[in-house]
Design an enzyme around this catalytic site. Structure first.
Site, PDB file in Angstrom:
ATOM      1  N   ASP A 180       4.422   9.780   0.380  1.00 12.66           N
ATOM      2  CA  ASP A 180       4.341   9.061  -0.819  1.00 12.66           C
ATOM      3  C   ASP A 180       3.643   7.767  -0.676  1.00 12.66           C
ATOM      4  O   ASP A 180       3.887   6.667  -0.445  1.00 12.66           O
ATOM      5  CB  ASP A 180       5.546   8.674  -1.381  1.00 12.66           C
ATOM      6  CG  ASP A 180       5.401   8.381  -3.040  1.00 12.66           C
ATOM      7  OD1 ASP A 180       4.210   7.982  -3.431  1.00 12.66           O
ATOM      8  OD2 ASP A 180       6.491   7.910  -3.463  1.00 12.66           O
ATOM      9  N   LYS A 181       2.267   8.026  -0.459  1.00 13.20           N
ATOM     10  CA  LYS A 181       1.402   6.720   0.132  1.00 13.20           C
ATOM     11  C   LYS A 181       1.390   5.757  -1.149  1.00 13.20           C
ATOM     12  O   LYS A 181       1.097   4.579  -0.546  1.00 13.20           O
ATOM     13  CB  LYS A 181      -0.051   7.381   0.475  1.00 13.20           C
ATOM     14  CG  LYS A 181      -0.128   8.349   1.611  1.00 13.20           C
ATOM     15  CD  LYS A 181      -1.361   8.681   1.859  1.00 13.20           C
ATOM     16  CE  LYS A 181      -1.551   9.453   3.422  1.00 13.20           C
ATOM     17  NZ  LYS A 181      -1.559   8.445   4.395  1.00 13.20           N
TER      18      LYS A 181
ATOM     19  N   TYR B 156       9.580  13.446   8.023  1.00 13.89           N
ATOM     20  CA  TYR B 156       8.447  14.107   6.828  1.00 13.89           C
ATOM     21  C   TYR B 156       8.018  15.481   7.201  1.00 13.89           C
ATOM     22  O   TYR B 156       8.222  16.052   6.116  1.00 13.89           O
ATOM     23  CB  TYR B 156       7.172  13.264   7.029  1.00 13.89           C
ATOM     24  CG  TYR B 156       5.938  13.511   6.268  1.00 13.89           C
ATOM     25  CD1 TYR B 156       5.637  15.052   5.823  1.00 13.89           C
ATOM     26  CD2 TYR B 156       4.930  12.375   6.021  1.00 13.89           C
ATOM     27  CE1 TYR B 156       4.424  15.228   5.329  1.00 13.89           C
ATOM     28  CE2 TYR B 156       3.820  12.711   5.563  1.00 13.89           C
ATOM     29  CZ  TYR B 156       3.484  14.410   4.992  1.00 13.89           C
ATOM     30  OH  TYR B 156       2.252  14.481   4.511  1.00 13.89           O
TER      31      TYR B 156
ATOM     32  N   ARG C  69      -5.196  13.479  10.048  1.00 12.90           N
ATOM     33  CA  ARG C  69      -6.126  12.531  10.374  1.00 12.90           C
ATOM     34  C   ARG C  69      -6.473  11.832   9.119  1.00 12.90           C
ATOM     35  O   ARG C  69      -7.681  11.697   8.839  1.00 12.90           O
ATOM     36  CB  ARG C  69      -7.284  13.113  11.234  1.00 12.90           C
ATOM     37  CG  ARG C  69      -8.024  14.190  10.786  1.00 12.90           C
ATOM     38  CD  ARG C  69      -9.594  14.332  11.594  1.00 12.90           C
ATOM     39  NE  ARG C  69     -10.194  15.713  11.097  1.00 12.90           N
ATOM     40  CZ  ARG C  69      -9.765  17.028  11.712  1.00 12.90           C
ATOM     41  NH1 ARG C  69      -9.030  17.006  12.576  1.00 12.90           N
ATOM     42  NH2 ARG C  69     -10.656  17.888  11.285  1.00 12.90           N
TER      43      ARG C  69
ATOM     44  N   SER D 150      -0.998   4.331  14.188  1.00 16.26           N
ATOM     45  CA  SER D 150      -1.874   5.475  13.648  1.00 16.26           C
ATOM     46  C   SER D 150      -2.848   5.884  14.524  1.00 16.26           C
ATOM     47  O   SER D 150      -3.674   4.874  14.810  1.00 16.26           O
ATOM     48  CB  SER D 150      -2.319   5.419  12.290  1.00 16.26           C
ATOM     49  OG  SER D 150      -2.891   6.453  11.753  1.00 16.26           O
TER      50      SER D 150
ATOM     51  N   GLY E  77       3.951   8.311   4.643  1.00 12.02           N
ATOM     52  CA  GLY E  77       2.958   9.101   4.589  1.00 12.02           C
ATOM     53  C   GLY E  77       2.796  10.321   3.528  1.00 12.02           C
ATOM     54  O   GLY E  77       1.779  10.687   3.076  1.00 12.02           O
TER      55      GLY E  77
END
Length: 354
Positions: A70-71, A315, A117, A180, A68
């Site tokens: 470092d996508k 995170y 979101r 998710s 999340g």
């Protein structure tokens, strides 16, 4: 203390904008090899008692960066220098997608939490594959794969397999994200009937360890069924847990006005720990358990290890804890290992529930 002052200033700006700024700064300060090496000498886990080999992969320390942050794998060189023992990049999908409309990331400061979101905004598995091919990292890099939003549920297997095929040779491990709350219908794929073909197909496609990431909002019976399925299919492990949709007990005013999304950080800590203990009692050493959700301090990390977690992730703790957070966690774990008479990290895993 200095970071608390800086954090107060950063929290005046929109959360996603600050994320972009800070991520760019972290990449900049770790771009040059001499500076990266100097940071690593200060922050990286070097105590041999922290090292372990899990599903065939050597980890210098148990705390990793959760998916999340470092996508798209843009910070591959940064995470080891900042004290993490590994990083999980993503979530990526087979096709690039913009995610949900902004604003889509919010801080809940009174709860030491985030509400997001994001909706799997990413550049696609192909772009990540190119970046992993070019990039270098001193620590293991796992990849987290999800379903493309426009892909119908009946085509989910092929969607996940596409990502796994592109990333297989480049990742240390692969995490299948079906938990998710921000992609419509995604959590329905946690039902064993839907999950079985996805996990089986991804495992058949990749030679790397495969794990599944689950939600904290599952019932205990659903958790047991997924654990049994993971053992049956020969998965490497389970990542527990993702964000929660529960709003129970939140202290930050105005949360209801922020809209839907998953909450990470302190509010999910208790349930994440409960899920971990349940999983360990169910599967013991048959699966590797990675615990994520509400880990803020070395005491939190230690509780997860002795409850059955071989590896940890954070995170939100990093956001609230700052650049020294990973080092403080690792130093605390090392101290507790020695204080309790353990000579290796693996000896401590599950010691409180065995």
């Amino acid at each position: 203390m200095m970071y608390r002052v800086l954090r107060r200033a950063l929290f005046l700006a929109p959360a996603e904008r600050v994320h972009v700024w800070v991520f760019a700064l972290l990449r900049a300060v770790t771009w040059a090899a001499p500076l990266r090496a100097a940071l690593a000498r200060l922050l990286a886990p070097r105590d041999p008692i922290l090292a372990s080999t899990v599903f065939g992969v050597h980890f210098p320390g148990p705390l990793g960066l959760a998916a999340g942050f470092d996508k798209n794998g843009r910070g591959l060189a940064a995470w080891g220098a900042l004290g993490f023992g590994y990083a999980e990049v993503g979530t990526v999908t087979a096709q690039p997608q913009p995610g949900n409309p902004a604003p889509r990331l919010f801080r809940l400061p009174d709860d030491h939490a985030l509400l997001n979101r994001m909706g799997f905004n990413n550049e696609g598995a192909g772009a990540l594959a190119q970046r992993l091919t070019r990039g270098k990292s001193d620590i293991p890099i796992g990849v987290n794969i999800g379903k493309t939003k426009v892909t119908p549920a009946e085509e989910a297997v092929a969607d996940y397999v596409t990502s796994a095929r592109l990333l297989n040779s480049l990742a240390s491990f692969v995490v299948v994200n079906v938990s998710s709350p921000n992609t419509p219908g995604l959590r329905d794929l946690q039902a064993v009937a839907a999950l079985r073909p996805i996990l089986a197909a991804v495992k058949a496609e990749t030679t790397k360890p495969v794990l599944v990431k689950i939600a904290p909002d599952l019932s205990d019976s659903d958790i047991d069924e997924i654990a049994d399925l993971a053992v049956e299919l020969g998965l490497a492990g389970i990542v527990a847990t993702n964000t929660t949709v529960s709003r129970d007990g939140l202290l930050t005013p105005g949360v209801a006005d922020l809209g839907p999304g998953g909450i990470s950080g302190r509010p999910v800590a208790r349930r994440s720990a409960e899920v971990l203990r349940r999983l360990y009692r169910r599967v013991g050493d048959k699966l590797v358990l990675i615990s994520v959700g509400g880990i803020e301090t070395a005491d939190d990390a230690w509780e997860r290890i002795v409850s059955g977690a071989s590896l940890l992730q954070g995170y939100t703790g990093f956001i609230y804890g700052g650049g020294l957070w990973a080092k403080h966690i690792h130093d605390g774990i090392a101290g507790r290992l020695r204080a309790c008479g353990f000579t290796t990290l693996s000896e401590a895993v599950g010691s409180a529930v065995r």
